[in-house]
Design an enzyme around this catalytic site. Structure first.
Site, PDB file in Angstrom:
ATOM      1  N   ASP A 189      46.685  35.141  57.896  1.00  0.00           N
ATOM      2  CA  ASP A 189      48.142  35.125  57.726  1.00  0.00           C
ATOM      3  C   ASP A 189      48.394  35.980  56.486  1.00  0.00           C
ATOM      4  O   ASP A 189      48.158  35.535  55.352  1.00  0.00           O
ATOM      5  CB  ASP A 189      48.614  33.675  57.524  1.00  0.00           C
ATOM      6  CG  ASP A 189      50.118  33.633  57.266  1.00  0.00           C
ATOM      7  OD1 ASP A 189      50.721  34.719  57.067  1.00  0.00           O
ATOM      8  OD2 ASP A 189      50.676  32.530  57.259  1.00  0.00           O
ATOM      9  N   LYS A 205      54.437  55.275  56.746  1.00  0.00           N
ATOM     10  CA  LYS A 205      55.890  55.333  56.651  1.00  0.00           C
ATOM     11  C   LYS A 205      56.472  54.320  57.621  1.00  0.00           C
ATOM     12  O   LYS A 205      55.732  53.918  58.523  1.00  0.00           O
ATOM     13  CB  LYS A 205      56.386  56.739  56.935  1.00  0.00           C
ATOM     14  CG  LYS A 205      56.411  57.107  58.430  1.00  0.00           C
ATOM     15  CD  LYS A 205      57.061  58.423  58.674  1.00  0.00           C
ATOM     16  CE  LYS A 205      58.357  58.389  59.416  1.00  0.00           C
ATOM     17  NZ  LYS A 205      58.300  58.043  60.828  1.00  0.00           N
ATOM     18  N   HIS A 221      58.997  64.035  57.896  1.00  0.00           N
ATOM     19  CA  HIS A 221      58.273  65.140  58.528  1.00  0.00           C
ATOM     20  C   HIS A 221      58.938  66.511  58.291  1.00  0.00           C
ATOM     21  O   HIS A 221      58.283  67.472  57.915  1.00  0.00           O
ATOM     22  CB  HIS A 221      58.145  64.908  60.037  1.00  0.00           C
ATOM     23  CG  HIS A 221      57.522  63.589  60.398  1.00  0.00           C
ATOM     24  ND1 HIS A 221      56.493  63.028  59.671  1.00  0.00           N
ATOM     25  CD2 HIS A 221      57.767  62.712  61.404  1.00  0.00           C
ATOM     26  CE1 HIS A 221      56.142  61.871  60.226  1.00  0.00           C
ATOM     27  NE2 HIS A 221      56.901  61.658  61.266  1.00  0.00           N
ATOM     28  N   GLU A 242      61.647  66.276  70.698  1.00  0.00           N
ATOM     29  CA  GLU A 242      60.816  65.367  71.496  1.00  0.00           C
ATOM     30  C   GLU A 242      61.541  65.073  72.795  1.00  0.00           C
ATOM     31  O   GLU A 242      62.771  64.947  72.799  1.00  0.00           O
ATOM     32  CB  GLU A 242      60.613  64.053  70.751  1.00  0.00           C
ATOM     33  CG  GLU A 242      59.785  64.179  69.509  1.00  0.00           C
ATOM     34  CD  GLU A 242      59.623  62.817  68.858  1.00  0.00           C
ATOM     35  OE1 GLU A 242      58.707  62.096  69.224  1.00  0.00           O
ATOM     36  OE2 GLU A 242      60.459  62.481  68.000  1.00  0.00           O
ATOM     37  N   ASP A 286      63.942  58.608  60.310  1.00  0.00           N
ATOM     38  CA  ASP A 286      62.700  58.606  61.073  1.00  0.00           C
ATOM     39  C   ASP A 286      61.971  59.961  61.008  1.00  0.00           C
ATOM     40  O   ASP A 286      60.749  60.007  61.005  1.00  0.00           O
ATOM     41  CB  ASP A 286      63.029  58.269  62.538  1.00  0.00           C
ATOM     42  CG  ASP A 286      61.784  57.981  63.372  1.00  0.00           C
ATOM     43  OD1 ASP A 286      60.905  57.257  62.881  1.00  0.00           O
ATOM     44  OD2 ASP A 286      61.694  58.491  64.502  1.00  0.00           O
ATOM     45  N   LYS A 337      58.834  68.476  74.609  1.00  0.00           N
ATOM     46  CA  LYS A 337      58.264  68.237  73.281  1.00  0.00           C
ATOM     47  C   LYS A 337      57.862  69.592  72.725  1.00  0.00           C
ATOM     48  O   LYS A 337      57.042  70.304  73.325  1.00  0.00           O
ATOM     49  CB  LYS A 337      57.043  67.324  73.377  1.00  0.00           C
ATOM     50  CG  LYS A 337      56.467  66.957  72.020  1.00  0.00           C
ATOM     51  CD  LYS A 337      55.443  65.844  72.120  1.00  0.00           C
ATOM     52  CE  LYS A 337      54.780  65.555  70.787  1.00  0.00           C
ATOM     53  NZ  LYS A 337      55.625  64.852  69.829  1.00  0.00           N
ATOM     54  N   LYS A 344      65.634  63.277  69.832  1.00  0.00           N
ATOM     55  CA  LYS A 344      64.945  62.614  70.942  1.00  0.00           C
ATOM     56  C   LYS A 344      65.607  63.068  72.240  1.00  0.00           C
ATOM     57  O   LYS A 344      66.775  63.464  72.248  1.00  0.00           O
ATOM     58  CB  LYS A 344      65.083  61.083  70.830  1.00  0.00           C
ATOM     59  CG  LYS A 344      64.683  60.509  69.485  1.00  0.00           C
ATOM     60  CD  LYS A 344      63.187  60.407  69.329  1.00  0.00           C
ATOM     61  CE  LYS A 344      62.798  59.683  68.064  1.00  0.00           C
ATOM     62  NZ  LYS A 344      61.702  60.280  67.328  1.00  0.00           N
TER      63      LYS A 344
HETATM   64  C1  BG6 Z   1      56.930  59.288  63.979  1.00  0.00           C
HETATM   65  C2  BG6 Z   1      58.305  58.840  64.350  1.00  0.00           C
HETATM   66  O1  BG6 Z   1      56.770  59.331  62.595  1.00  0.00           O
HETATM   67  O2  BG6 Z   1      56.702  60.595  64.518  1.00  0.00           O
HETATM   68  C3  BG6 Z   1      58.485  58.839  65.855  1.00  0.00           C
HETATM   69  O3  BG6 Z   1      58.513  57.527  63.861  1.00  0.00           O
HETATM   70  C4  BG6 Z   1      58.147  60.198  66.419  1.00  0.00           C
HETATM   71  O4  BG6 Z   1      59.821  58.502  66.211  1.00  0.00           O
HETATM   72  C5  BG6 Z   1      56.782  60.658  65.935  1.00  0.00           C
HETATM   73  O5  BG6 Z   1      58.161  60.093  67.828  1.00  0.00           O
HETATM   74  C6  BG6 Z   1      56.519  62.094  66.348  1.00  0.00           C
HETATM   75  O6  BG6 Z   1      55.198  62.426  66.041  1.00  0.00           O
HETATM   76  P1  BG6 Z   1      54.423  63.559  66.841  1.00  0.00           P
HETATM   77  O7  BG6 Z   1      53.113  63.656  66.168  1.00  0.00           O
HETATM   78  O8  BG6 Z   1      54.321  63.065  68.263  1.00  0.00           O
HETATM   79  O9  BG6 Z   1      55.259  64.791  66.739  1.00  0.00           O
END
Ligand code: BG6
Length: 489
Positions: free
Chosen positions: A92, A147, A239, A215, A234, A344, A339
């Protein structure tokens, strides 16, 4: 590949070992390091989670995951070696007294430990308390944090402070998995190992830069979590700002963590603030509605499973970012991420300035400027768009736009594509912080992002709808068209 460093950590403790990240990414990454002989022979991997399991049950779960998530055929001998390292500890994590059981499991002398926090950040502090309570922290130990580090500047400070009570900054590895991607790492090589780009990387040669991280997936399965964050927290705060800072930073003196992180920090700090006065002109927020992806009908954000139909969380952001320093004054960096976009696809396009004078007017009235495209994923590569003479006899010089294309899959055919987590895990084991984010960087990124989020809240405007499967709201086209430019599709 690196040789095993004799300093490399020998106890790897994953908190949240049965969670999605650990099963899909961390354990397969460690398996790949095992394949390459990069894990210290004496190392153990201790999986910590709430559920009750024996070591053998944990080993079977991990084996099943390796079968599911490692794309190459598994090597039986390596699997056997890897499985042998695994130990399970039910815990826990919020209960400090329970950590004495972990201490018993870890009682293996003076090995260096890596504590990987693959749990919600809200319990990072409790884990640190528990480790401290059981005397499980030494100066040699390392902690890895996933993160999101906070929801805003203030909450990130709380989390960082909780961890900093027991670990100093040299022991803390904050993950941004984009920094482990081969193509993102290659930005350093592209910029600082090629004089062509080192000398033409500024406002004199570059017109503007576009960074797109698109994405095609929606939010399936994690609506509640995502709705609290939105695309700004996010993706942009971490990123995209990491990519931007690698592109924009001054040349670091060397590859050390201190040099690289100091230069990245300066670039983020030089970002022009976006606030209530300029947010409408500089940003676009969008939210996907029902649409089609590859011919299949997909639900809009508000129609996803578990959705709150009043949500005004953004699933798309476009920003005109400006860096106020000598190198980049007047050169916009257009950021775009969303999104449920058509595919992608992540890439950087550096648009160079047009030629000041055209001597080929007879065959080409409007000479296009050179473009450098860095394909981050998929189809990783670097492409330089340039003008070329079309061979052949003709009274006038016929020229056309063509490209030099360095496709990584063609050029490095026998190289396996390394997952970002493999690289990052290796760097943690070897004690190299250069691919991890410093506290100062996290805070500078939040300062910039918070001001935009605050301005959005103040204007109280709903995000602009865009059909799932499209490239975002129409206003994101206007954002860049206002400057007489257009997104590269
Ligand atoms: C994550 C996000 O940090 O990165 C996600 O929380 C996102 O929402 C993901 O889908 C994308 O990562 P990658 O490596 O698939 O581009």
């Amino acid at each position: 590949m690196n040789k095993i460093d004799c300093q490399s950590a020998s106890e790897i403790v994953i908190f949240g070992a049965l969670g999605d990240l650990s099963r899909r990414k961390l354990l397969p990454a460690l398996y790949q390091l095992e394949v390459c002989g990069l894990i210290n022979p004496d190392s153990h991997i201790v999986g910590v989670a709430r559920q009750t399991h024996s070591d053998d049950e944990f080993k079977s779960i991990v084996l099943e995951n390796l079968n599911n998530f490692v794309t190459e055929e598994l090597d039986k001998d390596v699997v056997a070696r890897f499985i042998e390292r695994l130990v399970y500890q039910q815990l826990d994590m919020k209960e400090a007294n329970a950590y004495k059981n972990l201490a018993t499991t870890l009682a293996s002398g003076n090995s260096t430990r890596v504590y990987y926090f693959s749990t919600p950040p809200a319990i990072y502090g409790a884990i640190c308390d528990g480790l401290n309570h059981a005397s499980l922290i030494t100066d040699a130990d390392r902690v890895v944090m996933e993160k999101p580090i906070g929801h805003c500047l203030a909450s990130s400070k709380v989390i960082n402070d909780q961890v900093a009570r027991f670990f100093n900054e040299q022991q803390i590895y904050r993950i941004d998995h984009y920094l482990g991607k081969e193509t993102v790492l290659n930005l350093l090589v592209l910029r600082f190992a090629n004089s062509l780009f080192t000398t033409n990387w500024d406002r004199d040669s570059i017109d503007h830069v576009q960074i797109t991280v698109a994405e095609s997936v929606g939010i399936e399965g994690r609506w509640g979590f995502y709705d609290e964050a939105g695309q700004m927290r996010d993706m942009i705060q971490n990123h995209l700002l990491q990519i931007l800072s690698l592109l924009a930073m001054e040349p670091p003196a060397d590859l050390s963590a201190e040099s690289i992180r100091a230069e990245k920090l300066k670039a983020v700090k030089a970002l022009r603030p976006i606030n209530r006065t300029n947010v409408k002109e500089k940003t676009v927020r969008g939210q996907y509605s029902d649409g089609f992806l590859n011919g299949v009908k997909v639900p809009g954000y508000l129609n996803e499973e578990g959705a709150n139909t009043n949500s005004s969380t953004e699933t798309f952001v476009a920003i005109k970012a400006e860096i106020e320093n000598w190198r980049w004054s007047g050169v916009p960096f257009y950021l775009r991420t969303g999104k449920r976009m058509p595919t992608k696809h992540s890439e950087i396009v550096v648009h160079f300035k047009a030629q000041p004078h055209n001597i080929f007017k007879d065959s080409y009235s409007d000479l296009p400027a050179n473009k450098l495209t860095i394909r981050l994923q998929p189809d990783e590569g670097v492409e330089l768009q340039m003008m070329n003479k079309i061979p052949g006899i003709a009274s006038q010089m016929n020229i056309q736009e063509n490209k030099l294309d360095l496709s990584f899959s063609d050029t490095y055919q026998d190289q396996r594509v390394i997952d970002a987590y493999e690289r990052l895990m290796l760097e943690v084991l070897n004690g190299n912080q250069s691919l991890f984010v410093s506290r100062d960087e996290v805070e500078a990124a939040w300062t910039w992002a918070d001001s935009i989020i605050d301005a959005w809240q103040a204007t109280n405007e709903a995000p602009k709808p865009y059909a799932a499967g499209s490239w975002g709201p129409v206003s994101s086209i206007s954002l860049i068209a206002r400057d007489d430019r257009q997104w590269v599709e």
